[in-house]
Design a protein around this motif. Structure first.
Motif, PDB file in Angstrom:
ATOM      1  N   ASN A 132      -7.712 -14.178  -2.046  1.00 39.64           N
ATOM      2  CA  ASN A 132      -7.793 -13.231  -0.943  1.00 39.64           C
ATOM      3  C   ASN A 132      -6.410 -12.967  -0.352  1.00 39.64           C
ATOM      4  OD1 ASN A 132      -9.465 -11.573   0.557  1.00 39.64           O
ATOM      5  ND2 ASN A 132      -9.468 -13.009   2.287  1.00 39.64           N
ATOM      6  N   LEU A 135      -4.342 -10.775  -2.647  1.00 33.43           N
ATOM      7  CA  LEU A 135      -4.749  -9.369  -2.593  1.00 33.43           C
ATOM      8  C   LEU A 135      -4.212  -8.684  -1.339  1.00 33.43           C
ATOM      9  CD1 LEU A 135      -8.411  -9.516  -3.920  1.00 33.43           C
ATOM     10  CD2 LEU A 135      -6.516  -8.211  -4.877  1.00 33.43           C
ATOM     11  N   PHE A 138      -0.625  -7.944  -1.924  1.00 40.38           N
ATOM     12  CA  PHE A 138      -0.499  -6.811  -2.849  1.00 40.38           C
ATOM     13  C   PHE A 138      -0.715  -5.502  -2.097  1.00 40.38           C
ATOM     14  CE2 PHE A 138      -1.908  -9.226  -6.955  1.00 40.38           C
ATOM     15  CZ  PHE A 138      -0.734  -9.957  -6.899  1.00 40.38           C
ATOM     16  N   LYS A 139      -1.723  -5.537  -1.222  1.00 40.61           N
ATOM     17  CA  LYS A 139      -2.038  -4.328  -0.458  1.00 40.61           C
ATOM     18  C   LYS A 139      -0.860  -3.926   0.431  1.00 40.61           C
ATOM     19  CE  LYS A 139      -5.394  -2.583   2.879  1.00 40.61           C
ATOM     20  NZ  LYS A 139      -6.515  -2.952   3.747  1.00 40.61           N
ATOM     21  N   ILE A 142       1.826  -1.921  -1.370  1.00 40.27           N
ATOM     22  CA  ILE A 142       1.611  -0.495  -1.674  1.00 40.27           C
ATOM     23  C   ILE A 142       1.318   0.325  -0.427  1.00 40.27           C
ATOM     24  CG2 ILE A 142       0.772  -0.964  -4.008  1.00 40.27           C
ATOM     25  CD1 ILE A 142      -2.053  -0.356  -2.887  1.00 40.27           C
ATOM     26  N   HIS A 143       0.996  -0.355   0.670  1.00 41.13           N
ATOM     27  CA  HIS A 143       0.595   0.380   1.867  1.00 41.13           C
ATOM     28  C   HIS A 143       1.796   0.842   2.686  1.00 41.13           C
ATOM     29  CE1 HIS A 143      -1.614   1.521   5.408  1.00 41.13           C
ATOM     30  NE2 HIS A 143      -0.988   0.631   6.145  1.00 41.13           N
ATOM     31  N   LEU A 199       5.551  -4.497  -8.293  1.00 38.62           N
ATOM     32  CA  LEU A 199       4.350  -3.736  -8.620  1.00 38.62           C
ATOM     33  C   LEU A 199       3.940  -3.990 -10.065  1.00 38.62           C
ATOM     34  CD1 LEU A 199       5.213  -0.395  -6.815  1.00 38.62           C
ATOM     35  CD2 LEU A 199       3.388  -1.985  -6.216  1.00 38.62           C
ATOM     36  N   ILE A 202       2.170  -7.213 -10.246  1.00 37.32           N
ATOM     37  CA  ILE A 202       0.763  -7.070  -9.850  1.00 37.32           C
ATOM     38  C   ILE A 202      -0.047  -6.507 -11.013  1.00 37.32           C
ATOM     39  CG2 ILE A 202      -0.815  -5.803  -8.349  1.00 37.32           C
ATOM     40  CD1 ILE A 202       1.385  -5.786  -6.241  1.00 37.32           C
TER      41      ILE A 202
ATOM     42  N   LEU B 651     -14.023 -11.641  -0.842  1.00 37.15           N
ATOM     43  CA  LEU B 651     -12.987 -11.451  -1.849  1.00 37.15           C
ATOM     44  C   LEU B 651     -13.131 -10.100  -2.531  1.00 37.15           C
ATOM     45  CD1 LEU B 651     -10.650 -12.989  -3.018  1.00 37.15           C
ATOM     46  CD2 LEU B 651     -12.188 -14.041  -4.659  1.00 37.15           C
ATOM     47  N   SER B 654     -11.950  -7.479  -0.364  1.00 35.57           N
ATOM     48  CA  SER B 654     -10.484  -7.399  -0.370  1.00 35.57           C
ATOM     49  C   SER B 654      -9.992  -6.587  -1.550  1.00 35.57           C
ATOM     50  CB  SER B 654      -9.864  -8.803  -0.449  1.00 35.57           C
ATOM     51  OG  SER B 654     -10.045  -9.470   0.752  1.00 35.57           O
ATOM     52  N   PHE B 658      -8.028  -3.130  -1.331  1.00 34.26           N
ATOM     53  CA  PHE B 658      -6.744  -2.939  -2.013  1.00 34.26           C
ATOM     54  C   PHE B 658      -6.810  -1.699  -2.906  1.00 34.26           C
ATOM     55  CE2 PHE B 658      -4.213  -4.321  -5.888  1.00 34.26           C
ATOM     56  CZ  PHE B 658      -2.998  -3.947  -5.348  1.00 34.26           C
ATOM     57  N   GLN B 661      -6.990   1.465  -0.906  1.00 37.28           N
ATOM     58  CA  GLN B 661      -5.660   1.795  -0.386  1.00 37.28           C
ATOM     59  C   GLN B 661      -4.829   2.509  -1.451  1.00 37.28           C
ATOM     60  OE1 GLN B 661      -4.258   1.020   2.854  1.00 37.28           O
ATOM     61  NE2 GLN B 661      -2.927   2.587   1.993  1.00 37.28           N
ATOM     62  N   LEU B 662      -4.938   1.972  -2.632  1.00 35.15           N
ATOM     63  CA  LEU B 662      -4.182   2.551  -3.744  1.00 35.15           C
ATOM     64  C   LEU B 662      -4.655   3.974  -4.014  1.00 35.15           C
ATOM     65  CD1 LEU B 662      -2.032   1.498  -5.687  1.00 35.15           C
ATOM     66  CD2 LEU B 662      -3.852   0.832  -7.243  1.00 35.15           C
ATOM     67  N   SER B 665      -3.602   6.318  -1.180  1.00 29.93           N
ATOM     68  CA  SER B 665      -2.178   6.625  -1.242  1.00 29.93           C
ATOM     69  C   SER B 665      -1.872   7.557  -2.397  1.00 29.93           C
ATOM     70  CB  SER B 665      -1.382   5.324  -1.394  1.00 29.93           C
ATOM     71  OG  SER B 665      -1.605   4.497  -0.292  1.00 29.93           O
ATOM     72  N   PHE B 754       7.838   5.290  -9.559  1.00 31.40           N
ATOM     73  CA  PHE B 754       6.900   4.636  -8.655  1.00 31.40           C
ATOM     74  C   PHE B 754       5.479   5.159  -8.877  1.00 31.40           C
ATOM     75  CE2 PHE B 754       5.098   4.372  -4.232  1.00 31.40           C
ATOM     76  CZ  PHE B 754       4.981   2.990  -4.206  1.00 31.40           C
ATOM     77  N   THR B 757       3.904   3.941 -12.121  1.00 27.33           N
ATOM     78  CA  THR B 757       3.456   2.549 -12.052  1.00 27.33           C
ATOM     79  C   THR B 757       2.194   2.433 -11.223  1.00 27.33           C
ATOM     80  OG1 THR B 757       5.747   1.874 -12.191  1.00 27.33           O
ATOM     81  CG2 THR B 757       4.195   0.205 -11.477  1.00 27.33           C
ATOM     82  N   MET B 758       2.156   3.174 -10.118  1.00 25.05           N
ATOM     83  CA  MET B 758       0.977   3.122  -9.262  1.00 25.05           C
ATOM     84  C   MET B 758      -0.256   3.651  -9.977  1.00 25.05           C
ATOM     85  SD  MET B 758       1.410   1.957  -6.149  1.00 25.05           S
ATOM     86  CE  MET B 758       1.810   0.657  -7.213  1.00 25.05           C
ATOM     87  N   LEU B 761      -1.472   1.055 -12.343  1.00 27.59           N
ATOM     88  CA  LEU B 761      -2.097  -0.045 -11.618  1.00 27.59           C
ATOM     89  C   LEU B 761      -3.490   0.361 -11.132  1.00 27.59           C
ATOM     90  CD1 LEU B 761      -1.969  -2.813 -10.304  1.00 27.59           C
ATOM     91  CD2 LEU B 761      -0.658  -1.826  -8.444  1.00 27.59           C
TER      92      LEU B 761
END
Lengths: 271, 773
Positions: A132, A135, A138-139, A142-143, A199, A202, B651, B654, B658, B661-662, B665, B754, B757-758, B761
């Motif tokens: 957790n 993560l 990681f967030k 990118i945030h 990145l 990750i 978990l 989470s 994440f 968020q990706l 974005s 960038f 890569t994003m 991912l």
């Protein structure tokens, strides 16, 4: 002469060390690891004791280190891809592999036995917490916007904010010299290459965890394997770093940057 | 010079210049015709506005036919400077060569450059290639590697792993990393013959061009088609082994040259390239050209109406074994498609035949011959083909034409790729294909003064016909010409900066074209491959069957090629999997068993631990066979059963957070990607600015420069003035401007990297969520 310092705040890792081995992580005491409430974003800061050739060389050496690290990451990804927990758990693997496979075996055990004892439950709780926390970090990566600051002799001379879509805003201190500008440009490159490398880390960890999930049928799947795979990749990187002889900064890279300095200096500035 | 040629030459210089490519969608020329003056301005990087509009509008019109993302890549001043540096390196190489006279292109004392034993052989793999695929390809190429290892001895190398070609590396960086200096080849440092294994996206054409200047370089690119590598390796080995045992293919050369109605380019290539070539090569000795050591049957050129048809070309390319020659020279338009067009990868560079009615007329499928038209049964073993056609060998990702002029390079393909037609030829037994990457200019074999300039073609063809390695054939011809042209052009462009009268527009246009043309000839296939010639063979034998290599009858005299020593493989006992390995594997094993002790294929079946893999798509085979759905079920059940349900859900939340968020974005980025803003400010107090940013307050700083780069390449630029006092004079703060420009370049580079890569991912995470939810 004191060396340049490289700090990175707003991000943390389980071991509280920069995986690249370049930046000193600044862990805010009011923001415990994994809390994720530090809204200042990600800040890379380079402090130079002097605006000199040594400062330039230090930056280039760090960039070369990032480049080398990315190649090592490729190697780690390949080893991870070749790992097969279903064929053998113990024989023929090096230490990092053996450790990872042991963790996978431990995570698999509930599938074989439903008699989960107190110790096993506690171990599971710990793994969940680690995953957790990872993560959340990681967030954060990118945030948040990236901010890069350069200081010379303790005085901030430049600041660049890079937003998620890549827009740049740079603020220069009035009277910044061409040399200051060149150093800051290199700092921006170093910071963004570092972010890119993280990145990719990750990406390797998540895809590696996914791959192992499919191979090993771990309950909890990819998320539970994240910490184990993360630690595995870090071990491989350390192992490769130990094996690598120290190398001087490549002249080709230096040459490129020197050309950049000549540019930045402008006619007759003589920097 | 003949009057006819002189007249043609003069007409050329008073009219537009035409490239040798036709767009398959519009039926028009791929590159709009340009006047010499316009071209000269483009080469100098000094276009008039109307030149820019004409060129770019045309490119945009073509690009609008398909949807392609990320079409523009900017060329920076730094890259322009880099090119100048590379030109200087080339000049220095030539000077060094002039000083160190020896057996060009290897160092004096190194031996015969035509002999692999003297000058060595190497294969270079890209670092970007997946290790599993690399191992499979190595295994498939093993017969070839074994042969070359035996011939080259200590000068055999495989550059892989840490020594592989790394992404973005220039030739000089690659050589420097491996401890290889510039100049004449020293095989102890790096062999002369170098085979690049991989796609041009993995090992760029630019690298191949430059490495080829001083070495014999070829490329083998079958993507992940491991079987094709296997077939090719066996074909080359069979050809060379047969050479030592008396086998050969018919020594017959054919020329194919359409002359499409009203089309200047094909008329020129037929009359002033193919015809003179034929006249030269049909004589065993002529002037001071290389004499042919063995007689060849050189067929009358197949030119023009009713002759150079698609049906005829199909027959030449294996459709009719009686017509299929050992050496084929084709000069025609190569087909071009808009970037990203569905047919581009399969058909770009396909040869446009006489069937096409001419410029502006629709190009129909039956007008051209593409890789997919090669019949499965086509037997091209021992053939070498030479395609003078746009994109005949391949296509780079970025337009190589506009760089100097606009500092904007259009994407002409989603990624660099090898043309499918030569790939198919090689997969059907051909030894090598020489061809052109990017656009070829039919104008380059006639000088501005009206002289024919096809000596490179003659030298290359005669070297091949004498059994010289294909990598050496191009070295003493096109590569030398490129080095010289590049050196001259570089010097001329430098001089033109100071003296506009140094060179007239026509001459500059010619030199640029010739340089581009010579640079872009490449070898596809093993650069050490060569024709199997036997002087005393009155009646050449039939072609060998590529699919089932069998032993040839031994000759009475000793073999000319050293026999490779195959290591006895530590092959495990055959398994059920290996028994199912597919036709190719089984045939190969069987043929080796039949090969007998005097062939390089003797011994046990080649170990192929990946047996069976060739029959399924590469890359995700494990995913396809593993029980993904079973894992998903176990996840939830197991967690709940163990009393860890809350934690597990947290978990998973989470991970979702994440990934959300990706995705958010990335979505925002997709909306904002239309423009890229780079702003430069100045202030008296950086710390105050940082504090304001932390507090999300208004920042107190003066905006000094702003660059807004639009997605279509348009720029809005606001430049900084030196100070308030200077605003009256309009002087620009040069130091601030230079650093601002550097930041713009950095921003462009950084954003592209960038986002890529994003996106990767995000894809991986979304995949994992699908499995884990």
């Amino acid at each position: 002469m004191a060396a340049s310092t490289f700090t990175f705040s707003g991000f943390s890792t389980p071991e509280e060390l920069d995986p690249l081995g370049i930046w000193d992580l600044v862990i805010s005491p009011v923001v415990p690891y994994a809390a994720g409430s530090d809204d200042r974003g990600l800040i890379w800061r380079v402090d130079h004791p002097t605006s000199s050739r040594e400062a330039e060389t230090a930056l280039l050496a760090q960039r070369a280190k990032v480049e080398q690290w990315e190649y090592s990451l490729d190697a780690a990804a390949r080893r991870l891809a070749d790992l097969s927990p279903v064929t053998s758990y113990a024989l023929g693997f090096g230490a990092p592999e053996a450790e990872l496979l042991a963790q996978i075996a431990a995570l698999q055990s509930p599938v074989l036995s439903y008699g989960l004892g107190e110790a096993a439950t506690a171990a599971y709780h710990e793994v969940y917490e680690q995953a957790n926390a990872l993560l959340l970090q990681f967030k954060r990566l990118i945030h948040h916007f990236a901010r890069i600051e350069t200081a010379t002799r303790g005085v901030s001379v430049a600041l660049t904010a890079v937003d998620w879509t890549g827009d740049y805003e740079t603020v220069w201190l009035d009277g910044a010299t061409a040399s200051d500008m060149g150093l800051h440009l290199e700092a921006v490159r170093l910071a963004l290459e570092s972010r890119h490398a993280l990145l990719r880390l990750i990406s390797v960890v998540t895809s590696g965890a996914l791959s192992l999930t499919l191979k090993a049928s771990v309950p909890g799947g990819q998320v539970l394997l994240l910490p184990a795979v993360y630690n595995y990749v870090r071990s491989i990187l350390k192992e490769l770093e130990r094996q690598r002889p120290s190398e001087p900064v490549r002249t080709g890279r230096l040459g490129t940057v020197e050309a950049g300095y000549a540019w930045n200096a402008g006619p007759g500035s003589g920097s | 010079m003949s009057d006819a040629l002189k007249g043609t030459s003069e007409a050329l210089y008073t009219s537009d210049l035409v490239f040798n490519g036709v767009n398959a969608v519009t039926g028009d020329y791929g590159q709009p015709p340009l006047s010499p003056r316009t071209l000269a301005r483009l080469i100098r990087g000094e276009p008039f506005p109307q030149d820019y509009r004409e060129f770019v509008d045309r490119q945009r019109l073509l690009s609008g036919l398909t949807t392609v993302e990320e079409r523009l890549t900017r060329v920076t001043d730094a890259q322009v400077e880099l090119r100048a540096t590379e030109d200087k390196v080339r000049r220095d190489e030539l000077r060094r060569k002039a000083r160190e006279w020896g057996v060009y292109p290897v160092k004096p004392g190194a031996g015969d450059p035509a002999n692999v034993a003297d000058v060595g052989w190497a294969a270079v793999f890209p670092a970007e290639m997946h290790p599993r695929l690399r191992e499979e390809i190595k295994e498939a190429l093993r017969p070839l590697f074994d042969l070359r290892r035996t011939q080259a001895g200590e000068f055999f190398r495989l550059y892989e792993g840490g020594d592989a070609y790394r992404p973005g590396e220039r030739k000089d960086q690659f050589l420097e990393r491996l401890g290889v200096g510039p100049g004449l080849v020293d095989p102890r440092e790096m062999p002369f013959y170098v085979l690049l294994v991989g796609t041009p996206a993995q090992i760029p054409y630019g690298f191949q061009y430059q490495l080829d200047v001083m070495r014999g370089v070829g490329r083998l690119d079958f993507g992940s088609d491991v079987d094709a590598y296997d077939r090719y390796a066996r074909a080359v080995v069979a050809a060379e082994v047969n050479r030592s045992h008396g086998g050969t293919v018919p020594r017959r050369a054919a020329f194919f040259a359409p002359m499409n109605p009203g089309d200047k380019a094909t008329k020129l290539s037929a009359q002033y390239l193919v015809q003179p070539l034929y006249e030269n090569l049909s004589q065993q000795t002529i002037g001071n050209d290389l004499a042919l050591s063995v007689p060849w049957e050189v067929g009358t050129p197949i030119v023009g109406e009713k002759l150079a048809t698609r049906v005829r070309l199909e027959a030449l390319l294996g459709g009719d074994p009686a017509q299929t020659p050992a050496l084929l020279f084709a000069a025609c338009h190569g087909l071009e498609f808009p970037a990203g067009h569905p047919a581009q990868l399969r058909q770009q560079g396909a040869l446009l035949c006489q069937d096409w009615p001419g410029q502006g007329r629709d190009v129909a499928r039956e007008h051209y011959f593409a890789g997919e038209d090669i019949a499965d049964s086509a037997d091209l073993q021992g053939m070498i083909a030479f395609f003078f056609a746009c994109y005949g060998a391949g296509t780079p990702e970025l337009d190589q034409f506009a760089a100097q002029a606009f500092k904007v390079r259009e994407k002409i393909a989603p990624q660099a790729f090898t043309a499918a037609l030569p790939q198919q030829l090689l997969a059907h037994g051909a030894l090598a294909v020489l061809g052109h990457v990017e656009r070829a200019w039919g104008y380059s074999f006639i000088s501005p003064s009206g002289q024919l300039e096809h000596q490179s073609f003659i030298t290359a063809m005669r070297t091949l016909m004498n059994g010289g390695p294909v990598g050496l054939a191009t070295d003493a011809s096109f590569n030398m010409r490129y080095a010289e042209m590049s050196s001259d052009l570089s010097a001329d462009l430098e001089e033109l900066r100071w003296d506009p009268s140094h060179l007239d527009d026509y001459e500059l246009a010619h030199r640029w074209t010739a340089n581009n043309d010579a640079r872009s000839y490449v070898v596809l296939g093993d650069p050490a491959a060569r024709f199997t010639l036997v002087q005393e063979a009155a009646e050449p034998k039939q072609r060998e069957d590529v699919g089932t290599i069998t032993r040839s009858e031994p000759r009475s005299e000793p073999p000319q090629v050293p026999e490779p020593e195959i290591q006895e493989p530590e092959e495990p006992a055959p398994t059920e999997d290996s028994a199912k390995a597919g036709v190719g594997t089984v045939q190969f094993a069987a043929s080796q068993a039949a090969a007998g002790p005097s062939t390089p294929l003797r011994g046990q079946p080649m170990p192929r631990p990946w047996a069976g893999a060739a029959l399924r798509p590469h890359g995700h085979e494990r995913l396809a066979t593993e029980p993904a759905t079973r894992v998903a079920v176990l996840d939830a059940d197991a967690a709940v059963a163990f009393g860890l349900g809350d934690q597990f859900n947290r978990l998973r939340d989470s991970l979702r957070s994440f990934t959300d968020q990706l995705a958010t974005s990335l979505g925002r980025a997709a909306q904002d990607i239309i423009t890229l803003d780079v702003k430069t400010y100045s202030t008296k107090d950086i710390a105050a600015v940082a504090a304001a940013l932390d507090a999300r307050n208004e920042v107190d700083a003066n905006l000094r420069a702003l660059t807004r780069v639009a997605f279509d390449g348009d720029l809005q630029v606001y430049v900084p003035e030196t100070s308030a006092g200077d605003r009256q004079s309009g002087n620009v703060d040069l130091a601030l401007w230079e650093i601002h420009r550097s930041m713009v370049e950095e921003a462009q580079h950084s954003r592209a990297r960038f986002l890529a890569t994003m996106a990767e991912l995000a894809t991986r995470l979304l995949d994992s969520l699908q499995i884990g939810s």
